[in-house]
Design an enzyme around this catalytic site. Structure first.
Site, PDB file in Angstrom:
ATOM      1  N   GLY A 111      38.446 -31.722 -32.133  1.00  0.00           N
ATOM      2  CA  GLY A 111      38.692 -32.739 -31.121  1.00  0.00           C
ATOM      3  C   GLY A 111      40.030 -33.396 -31.380  1.00  0.00           C
ATOM      4  CB  ALA A 112      41.467 -35.813 -32.704  1.00  0.00           C
ATOM      5  CG  MET A 113      44.169 -32.765 -38.260  1.00  0.00           C
ATOM      6  SD  MET A 113      42.716 -32.776 -39.371  1.00  0.00           S
ATOM      7  CE  MET A 113      43.442 -33.511 -40.836  1.00  0.00           C
ATOM      8  CD  GLU A 114      41.423 -36.628 -40.669  1.00  0.00           C
ATOM      9  OE1 GLU A 114      41.082 -36.099 -39.598  1.00  0.00           O
ATOM     10  OE2 GLU A 114      40.813 -36.453 -41.729  1.00  0.00           O
ATOM     11  CG  ASN A 115      47.746 -33.910 -38.691  1.00  0.00           C
ATOM     12  OD1 ASN A 115      47.187 -33.197 -39.491  1.00  0.00           O
ATOM     13  ND2 ASN A 115      47.735 -33.688 -37.389  1.00  0.00           N
ATOM     14  CG  HIS A 159      36.764 -40.118 -35.965  1.00  0.00           C
ATOM     15  ND1 HIS A 159      35.448 -39.938 -36.301  1.00  0.00           N
ATOM     16  CD2 HIS A 159      37.472 -39.241 -36.733  1.00  0.00           C
ATOM     17  CE1 HIS A 159      35.357 -38.999 -37.228  1.00  0.00           C
ATOM     18  NE2 HIS A 159      36.581 -38.554 -37.509  1.00  0.00           N
ATOM     19  CD  GLU A 160      40.806 -38.048 -35.510  1.00  0.00           C
ATOM     20  OE1 GLU A 160      41.222 -37.845 -36.670  1.00  0.00           O
ATOM     21  OE2 GLU A 160      39.762 -37.524 -35.068  1.00  0.00           O
ATOM     22  CG  HIS A 204      39.937 -39.979 -40.738  1.00  0.00           C
ATOM     23  ND1 HIS A 204      39.029 -39.925 -41.776  1.00  0.00           N
ATOM     24  CD2 HIS A 204      39.429 -39.191 -39.759  1.00  0.00           C
ATOM     25  CE1 HIS A 204      38.018 -39.120 -41.419  1.00  0.00           C
ATOM     26  NE2 HIS A 204      38.234 -38.677 -40.196  1.00  0.00           N
ATOM     27  CD  GLU A 251      35.829 -35.945 -40.912  1.00  0.00           C
ATOM     28  OE1 GLU A 251      35.694 -36.786 -40.009  1.00  0.00           O
ATOM     29  OE2 GLU A 251      36.927 -35.431 -41.178  1.00  0.00           O
TER      30      GLU A 251
HETATM   31 ZN   LIG Z   1      37.300 -37.264 -38.946  1.00  0.00          ZN
END
Ligand SMILES: [Zn+2]
Ligand SMILES: *[C@@H]1O[C@H](CO)[C@@H](O)[C@H](O)[C@H]1NC(C)=O
Ligand SMILES: *[C@@H]1O[C@H](CO)[C@@H](O)[C@H](O)[C@H]1NC(C)=O
Ligand SMILES: *[C@@H]1O[C@H](CO)[C@@H](O)[C@H](O)[C@H]1NC(C)=O
Ligand SMILES: *[C@@H]1O[C@H](CO)[C@@H](O)[C@H](O)[C@H]1NC(C)=O
Ligand SMILES: *[C@@H]1O[C@H](CO)[C@@H](O)[C@H](O)[C@H]1NC(C)=O
Ligand SMILES: *[C@@H]1O[C@H](CO)[C@@H](O)[C@H](O)[C@H]1NC(C)=O
Ligand SMILES: *[C@@H]1O[C@H](CO)[C@@H](O)[C@H](O)[C@H]1NC(C)=O
Ligand SMILES: *[C@@H]1O[C@H](CO)[C@@H](O)[C@H](O)[C@H]1NC(C)=O
Ligand SMILES: *[C@@H]1O[C@H](CO)[C@@H](O)[C@H](O)[C@H]1NC(C)=O
Ligand SMILES: *[C@@H]1O[C@H](CO)[C@@H](O)[C@H](O)[C@H]1NC(C)=O
Ligand SMILES: *[C@@H]1O[C@H](CO)[C@@H](O)[C@H](O)[C@H]1NC(C)=O
Ligand SMILES: *[C@@H]1O[C@H](CO)[C@@H](O)[C@H](O)[C@H]1NC(C)=O
Length: 836
Positions: free
Chosen positions: A345-349, A381-382, A385, A404
């Protein structure tokens, strides 16, 4: 006796008492349910309960390069990385990138071996070796004896002719070439079209183990380092990475005119959080205090204002988390980018978060309130993180659930701050708790926590990204925060983040800090945080707590959806838990109590007369509840006289618990179905959603049987008042209900009314769809209702409706709209159309 006999007999009964209404249908359904269930146990939950065979381990080898984990001899400090992705095919029709990287690392223990991850990269040879080694702050290094790529374990192996000196630094240089494939991992390419013109974006997804696919690196989360990134790209494209760009120059490399963008050195960080992107995207931006916030997307999407909602909510959510964590955002910018092809869905880079388009872009004319909620919660959410995960990182992937689960819990808090009128915090009960109950009630489930030595290979790491880690993790952390109180939870969190910033932890480090907060605030707990939480984290599953209100006796047992399944995973706690119990008696909230043994007597839970008990208020605890029949009866009476006395989340709970207890054969199916009787008086979303989730299972069981008809009649009777309610409050379907969850329940009302055959509903949906077919440029259907109206109209219609849907799907330029049409195309009842 054959099954036909039973069904006919049941139907006969239904026929006789049909005038008597709901109760008769409920009883008939229960009888047929019991028959269907005994007939075919394996259809019980659609999941196999067999235990997976143990994964075969390859023959052990003592060579360090045959192990999947890095040895503890070397620690990286800084990297200098140059990457040049080509957005045009080369002469072989391949998209590639080239680059070079030098890493300065410290030798922690004397060694004559360097292992560094490298996967699918073609490395340049210098002389006969794949790398060059030079001195850092110490003596000249020994010469290289041999280098090779160990493909299975994804290492570049560098053997030396002598030893590296402990305490000293060295620098390893590599030059490489890789494919910019469309495989959604590492450095990859995403494609999209503007009109007929194909556009290519070079982007990354490193988590969990694909940074090594873009340059050789010590690719484990504890190998934190500072990264100096430089990207080389075509004129007119923009390059992004974790840090702010600090220098852009035009230059010529290998005879090609290019732009070279250098980024500020990152904070000390893990490789899996790196990101590099080259595109011709546009952005909008805003400043929040001293943080630059930018939303990036395809130029068309930005021009249409689709990034505006994300930009609106990001600042407030960042501020919320700064306050919640008591820790300022550690970076100077926060980029968020919507990619046409993205796996998760998404990535917390860190500093450059990547999203699917549907998770970041919002179009007021095309997106539903559900799309909007998804955007707010995923952004939260991201952003959560950025601290929990990025600033402080778990040492190894076996603790992924904490990373997570935590973000999956606090995403609701962040979204609630951005959209305080939505009541989004309640929705965790449907979205995570009830959802994961279904998985965690199987004998084939697994505990949240895995041992470090159980998780080695990339495939084992990837397996951890499941509903247990995310949703059960969220559910047990919410339970912890609730029984500690949010104030104490946040205090422990804040000292944890402060102590371990830029470092790595194991999950017990968080328990240590929460326990300290418990002690500092004088919070009363029956056991230490560690002891309470171990039972939820180290053993799979969850309990059903049974409360006998005639005696005040409480008991717990491991809840299994299939009562015949065999649990062969041992637990040192015998599948018993320390269970926090918030409860109410006849509408009055009582003091929290704990169930600390298999059974206990709580005298206050003994009731007299018409008093009833509801336990697990707001489902803050991760467990189900059963009662003696007397209490169930009093609850049903309360529901049909004045249901509002029972909190709305618990109305949803009563239904979900009853249905699942029935599937586990702990209570009668009749009781479960009876919890739906009061729904003709219910207008709230959560109880309805809970009922429909469970009834959907009945529909699947019965849609080919003779009771399907009577069941449809029952559902129609229950949902008609809801349909009328929404017709009324929307002024004959001309307004949008003001409440967020009312908007969801309006969808339920239409979906169920149409599917159970309410004529005015079918007239409504097919009428709207016809209007749209007559004037495709002007869709009269509100975005909230599109999924269900498209589905209902295509189901009721024929080829013309289906063809129109397909045409609009192919023409859709907005991902959320395309999703809705695609799923609606599967709603037709015509097999030949389904086949298409
Ligand atoms: Zn996550
Ligand atoms: C790495 O690549 C960049 C860009 O091509 C180049 O400028 C630089 O000199 C290279 N570094 C080394 C040490 O070769
Ligand atoms: C890497 O080398 C292999 C073998 O020579 C070749 O097939 C492949 O195309 C190369 N990859 C790139 C990106 O050049
Ligand atoms: C990274 O960049 C910073 C600032 O440009 C520079 O001071 C530092 O030496 C660089 N580090 C390495 C390893 O090249
Ligand atoms: C690089 O060249 C492009 C195209 O000629 C030009 O638009 C851009 O301004 C130049 N950038 C710099 C930093 O000189
Ligand atoms: C973003 O905020 C502005 C200013 O508050 C508001 O006018 C606009 O409608 C918002 N946009 C969206 C998509 O929420
Ligand atoms: C926030 O953190 C600071 C130190 O970083 C500390 O002094 C302060 O007490 C903390 N505030 C709260 C509410 O925990
Ligand atoms: C809850 O506990 C407090 C303090 O022990 C007590 O004063 C109060 O009466 C209790 N409330 C109920 C409803 O039992
Ligand atoms: C339960 O949730 C509702 C709605 O979010 C809230 O108003 C209420 O205070 C909660 N009750 C408890 C006991 O947490
Ligand atoms: C509750 O306790 C009564 C009295 O001991 C007993 O008859 C009854 O079976 C119990 N019910 C449940 C559901 O345990
Ligand atoms: C609906 O509520 C009314 C009054 O509140 C009650 O008399 C009636 O029995 C309820 N209907 C159902 C099906 O529970
Ligand atoms: C329709 O709404 C009005 C007020 O908006 C209310 O007075 C009336 O009772 C409602 N009717 C039904 C059938 O829900
Ligand atoms: C509601 O809308 C439908 C269709 O537009 C119309 O036929 C009907 O008369 C309207 N009913 C009321 C009460 O306004």
């Amino acid at each position: 006796m054959g099954k036909g006999f039973y069904i006919s007999k049941t139907l006969g009964i239904v026929g006789i008492v049909v005038g008597a209404g709901a109760v008769a249908t409920i009883i008939a359904l229960s009888v047929v349910y019991a028959q269907e269930k005994s007939k075919n146990v394996s259809t019980e939950d659609g999941q196999t309960t067999t235990v997976k065979p143990p994964t075969t381990t390859p023959t052990p080898s003592n060579e360090p390069w045959d192990k999947y984990r890095l040895p503890d001899t070397l620690q990286p400090e800084t990297y200098n990385v140059f990457l040049w992705p080509r957005l045009q095919e080369d002469e072989h029709g391949m998209y590639i990138f080239t680059g070079n990287s030098s890493v300065v690392f410290r030798c922690v223990k004397e060694t004559d071996l360097i292992l560094i991850h490298s996967n699918k990269l073609n490395l340049t040879t210098f002389g006969e070796h794949h790398a060059k080694l030079s001195a850092g702050d110490g003596p000249a290094p020994p010469s290289i004896k041999k280098t090779w790529l160990q493909v299975e374990t994804q290492f570049l192996v560098v053997q030396l002719n002598g030893k590296l000196t402990a305490g000293k630094t060295y620098e390893l240089f590599t030059e490489f070439r890789g494919e910019l494939a469309d495989d959604l991992g590492g450095f990859y390419r995403s494609e999209y079209y503007v009109g007929q013109v194909k556009k290519v974006v070079a982007t990354t997804q490193m988590q969990p183990t694909d940074a090594r696919k873009s340059f050789p690196c010590f690719d484990e989360p504890a190998m934190k380092a500072i990264f100096n990134i430089t990207l080389i790209h075509d004129h007119g494209t923009v390059a992004l990475s974790n840090g702010m760009d600090i220098e852009t120059v035009n230059t010529t490399i290998d005879g090609v005119e290019v732009t070279q963008t250098k980024f500020a050195p990152t904070e000390k960080m893990s490789t899996y959080l790196l990101a590099f992107i080259v595109s011709d995207f546009a952005s909008i931006d805003a400043m929040e205090d001293n943080v630059l916030i930018r939303i990036w997307a395809r130029r068309e999407a930005i021009a249409e204002g689709q990034g505006q909602y994300a930009l609106n909510v990001t600042g407030p959510i960042l501020k919320f988390f700064e306050k919640y964590y008591n820790s300022t955002y550690p970076l100077s910018k926060s980029d968020q980018i919507a990619l046409p092809d993205f796996n998760a869905g998404a990535m917390e880079n860190w500093g450059l978060i990547t999203y699917r388009e549907t998770a970041l872009l919002y179009d007021p004319k095309m997106s539903s309130n559900g799309n909007k909620e998804r955007i707010a919660t995923i952004i939260a959410h991201e952003l959560a993180h950025m601290w929990f995960g990025n600033l402080v990182t778990l040492k190894w992937w076996n603790d992924l659930w904490l990373n997570e689960g935590f973000a999956s819990y606090v995403e609701y808090l962040g979204a609630d701050h951005a959209e305080p009128t939505w009541g989004v915090k309640d929705l965790i009960v449907l979205g995570d708790v009830h959802r994961v109950f279904a998985v965690d009630a199987l004998a084939s489930s697994h505990p949240l926590s895995s041992r470090e030595d159980e998780i080695n290979k990339p495939a084992q790491i990837s397996e951890l990204f499941d509903a247990i880690s995310y949703s059960k993790g969220a559910a047990v952390l919410r339970m912890l925060s609730e029984f500690l109180t949010e104030r104490v939870f946040a205090q422990g969190l804040s000292t944890y983040l402060n102590e371990f910033k830029f470092k790595n932890t194991v999950y017990t480090d968080l328990w240590d800090h929460l326990q300290k907060a418990v002690e500092a605030t004088g919070t009363s707990l029956p056991h230490r945080v560690h002891d309470i939480m171990n039972r939820w984290v180290l053993q799979m599953g969850f309990p059903v707590v049974t409360i006998n209100t005639s005696t005040g006796l409480l008991s717990q047992r491991h809840f299994l959806l299939d009562p015949e399944s065999v649990v062969d995973r041992p637990s040192e706690f015998n599948y018993e838990w320390y269970v926090p119990i918030k409860w109410m008696k006849t509408g009055v909230e009582q003091n929290q109590t704990w169930l600390l043994e298999k059974t206990a007597t709580v005298n206050e839970m003994k009731t007299t007369g018409a008093e009833w008990i509801v336990a697990n208020l707001n489902v803050t605890g991760y467990y189900r509840v059963n009662y003696d029949m007397g209490n169930w009866e009093r609850l049903l009476t309360q529901l049909s006289s004045n249901h509002q006395v029972i909190p709305v989340i618990n109305r949803a709970q009563l239904i979900d618990d009853a249905f699942n207890l029935a599937r586990a054969t702990i209570v009668d199916t009749t009781l479960a179905l009876r919890t739906t009787k009061y729904l003709s008086n219910e207008t709230e979303y959560m109880p309805w959603e809970s009922a429909l989730d469970n009834l959907d299972y009945f529909f699947l069981m019965f849609d080919r049987s003779e009771v399907y008809g009577p069941m449809q009649d029952y559902v129609r009777k229950q949902v008609e008042p809801l349909f009328e309610h929404f017709k009324n409050i929307t002024n004959n379907w001309t307004k949008v209900p003001s409440g967020h969850t009312d908007q969801y329940n309006q969808v339920n009302a239409i979906r169920m009314a149409c599917s159970s055959g309410v004529k005015s509903c079918l007239d409504l949906t097919t009428g709207w769809y016809k209007q749209w077919m007559q004037n495709p440029a002007n869709n009269p259907i509100h975005p909230n209702l599109r999924t269900t109206v498209y589905c209902s109209a295509i189901a009721a219609g024929g080829a013309a409706e289906w063809d129109f849907g397909l045409k609009m799907f192919l023409a859709a330029s907005i991902a959320t709209e395309a999703d809705k049409l695609r799923s609606a195309l599967a709603c037709t009842k015509q097999p030949w159309l389904l086949n298409r």
